[in-house]
Scaffold this motif. Structure first.
Motif, PDB file in Angstrom:
ATOM      1  N   ALA A 126       0.826  -1.204   0.000  1.00 31.03           N
ATOM      2  CA  ALA A 126       0.000   0.000   0.000  1.00 31.03           C
ATOM      3  C   ALA A 126       0.863   1.260   0.000  1.00 31.03           C
ATOM      4  O   ALA A 126       0.559   2.244  -0.700  1.00 31.03           O
ATOM      5  CB  ALA A 126      -0.924   0.003   1.222  1.00 31.03           C
ATOM      6  N   ILE A 127       1.946   1.252   0.769  1.00 28.71           N
ATOM      7  CA  ILE A 127       2.849   2.403   0.830  1.00 28.71           C
ATOM      8  C   ILE A 127       3.506   2.635  -0.530  1.00 28.71           C
ATOM      9  O   ILE A 127       3.600   3.771  -1.011  1.00 28.71           O
ATOM     10  CB  ILE A 127       3.925   2.180   1.916  1.00 28.71           C
ATOM     11  N   LYS A 128       3.953   1.557  -1.153  1.00 21.81           N
ATOM     12  CA  LYS A 128       4.601   1.675  -2.456  1.00 21.81           C
ATOM     13  C   LYS A 128       3.604   2.137  -3.528  1.00 21.81           C
ATOM     14  O   LYS A 128       3.942   2.946  -4.397  1.00 21.81           O
ATOM     15  CB  LYS A 128       5.226   0.336  -2.852  1.00 21.81           C
ATOM     16  N   ALA A 129       2.372   1.639  -3.453  1.00 19.53           N
ATOM     17  CA  ALA A 129       1.350   2.034  -4.424  1.00 19.53           C
ATOM     18  C   ALA A 129       1.010   3.517  -4.277  1.00 19.53           C
ATOM     19  O   ALA A 129       0.848   4.227  -5.278  1.00 19.53           O
ATOM     20  CB  ALA A 129       0.096   1.178  -4.227  1.00 19.53           C
ATOM     21  N   GLU A 130       0.912   3.987  -3.030  1.00 12.54           N
ATOM     22  CA  GLU A 130       0.605   5.392  -2.777  1.00 12.54           C
ATOM     23  C   GLU A 130       1.737   6.290  -3.276  1.00 12.54           C
ATOM     24  O   GLU A 130       1.500   7.352  -3.854  1.00 12.54           O
ATOM     25  CB  GLU A 130       0.390   5.608  -1.274  1.00 12.54           C
ATOM     26  N   ALA A 131       2.967   5.857  -3.052  1.00 14.95           N
ATOM     27  CA  ALA A 131       4.117   6.635  -3.508  1.00 14.95           C
ATOM     28  C   ALA A 131       4.159   6.700  -5.028  1.00 14.95           C
ATOM     29  O   ALA A 131       4.412   7.760  -5.624  1.00 14.95           O
ATOM     30  CB  ALA A 131       5.407   6.018  -2.970  1.00 14.95           C
ATOM     31  N   GLU A 132       3.900   5.563  -5.671  1.00 22.31           N
ATOM     32  CA  GLU A 132       3.899   5.512  -7.136  1.00 22.31           C
ATOM     33  C   GLU A 132       2.806   6.405  -7.702  1.00 22.31           C
ATOM     34  O   GLU A 132       3.000   7.079  -8.726  1.00 22.31           O
ATOM     35  CB  GLU A 132       3.697   4.062  -7.598  1.00 22.31           C
ATOM     36  N   LYS A 133       1.670   6.421  -7.020  1.00 22.03           N
ATOM     37  CA  LYS A 133       0.548   7.264  -7.438  1.00 22.03           C
ATOM     38  C   LYS A 133       0.933   8.736  -7.426  1.00 22.03           C
ATOM     39  O   LYS A 133       0.470   9.529  -8.263  1.00 22.03           O
ATOM     40  CB  LYS A 133      -0.639   7.010  -6.504  1.00 22.03           C
ATOM     41  N   ASN A 134       1.780   9.112  -6.471  1.00 18.69           N
ATOM     42  CA  ASN A 134       2.210  10.508  -6.339  1.00 18.69           C
ATOM     43  C   ASN A 134       3.508  10.791  -7.097  1.00 18.69           C
ATOM     44  O   ASN A 134       4.119  11.855  -6.916  1.00 18.69           O
ATOM     45  CB  ASN A 134       2.403  10.850  -4.855  1.00 18.69           C
ATOM     46  N   GLY A 135       3.940   9.829  -7.923  1.00 20.69           N
ATOM     47  CA  GLY A 135       5.154  10.018  -8.690  1.00 20.69           C
ATOM     48  C   GLY A 135       6.414   9.962  -7.849  1.00 20.69           C
ATOM     49  O   GLY A 135       7.449  10.526  -8.227  1.00 20.69           O
TER      50      GLY A 135
END
Length: 248
Positions: free
Chosen positions: A115-124
């Protein structure tokens, strides 16, 4: 001539000592017994070291979950102050001061990491989580739980379920005489659903799904310290009740 060379170049002669043969034989017959004894000695050492450190405080509380306290001294101080405030006065030390220590381990579940990695990827952005460090903290947590040195626990759902599956927590009804309304199950309460969890700075800043629970008094640690550990567990039990029954 060639025959002589062949004889000279023959296989190596290995001299096996009596000690080597004895060790091989011992390990073959007593491997698992030896591992068990070594494990027990390690656990006893952990219990002894933690007990020596714990004696400086009236009670110690364990937090394990995604919250990061390493550079958040104010957060730790606020939580410890809140716990000291609700700790019954009768548990104060000889100096009449109440001291509660917060012991903490940052541990992520695989789902939390994703979830942390997905959120970070979402924010570039790119999120880096040291999985080896996370694994080491998880092992340390498991050892602490096995030793039973910290009874009042504040845990993420992932860690709570891990211990709950093995029957590691006390029933709320056994400790309180009832099961609080809204409890997650028969052993745990979300900290944010208590008045204590909603009132104090630091405490109310913990993840909303943090679960308050009390470690069972049947553990490796309970067989090591005898009467002293029973007295310490009683203090933890009283603090647990005080947290649950706190009113503004």
């Amino acid at each position: 001539m060639s025959d002589k060379k062949e004889k000279e170049q023959g296989g190596e002669i290995v001299y096996e000592s009596k000690l080597s043969r004895w060790l091989d034989n011992y390990w073959y017959h007593y491997k698992w017994a030896t591992i068990g004894v070594v494990f027990a000695l390690v656990v006893i050492l952990i219990c002894t070291l933690q007990t020596c450190n714990k004696d400086k405080n009236d009670v110690s509380v364990l937090y394990a979950g995604p919250e990061y306290f390493m550079f958040n001294g104010e957060g730790v101080d606020n939580i410890e102050s809140a716990l000291e405030y609700v700790l019954p006065d009768e548990l104060a030390g000889k100096d009449e001061k109440k001291t509660v220590a917060l012991v903490y381990h940052q541990i992520f579940s695989e789902d939390e990491i994703k979830a942390i990695k997905a959120e970070a990827e979402k924010n570039g952005e790119e999120a880096y989580i040291d999985v080896n460090f996370n694994s080491q903290n998880l092992k340390a947590f498991q050892n602490i739980i096995l030793a039973g040195e910290y009874s009042v626990c504040l845990l993420s759902p992932y860690l709570y379920e891990m211990v709950q599956e093995s029957g590691g927590f006390r029933l709320l009804s056994d400790v309180l005489g009832y099961t609080p309304e809204g409890a997650v199950d028969e052993c745990g309460v979300r900290l944010c659903d208590t008045a204590f969890g909603q009132y104090y700075p630091g405490v109310k800043d913990l993840p909303k799904d943090t679960i308050l629970c009390l470690r069972s008094d049947v553990s490796v640690g309970s067989f090591v310290g005898g009467k002293k550990n029973k007295e310490q567990y009683k203090k933890s039990e009283m603090l647990f009740r005080a947290i649950i029954e706190f009113e503004e």
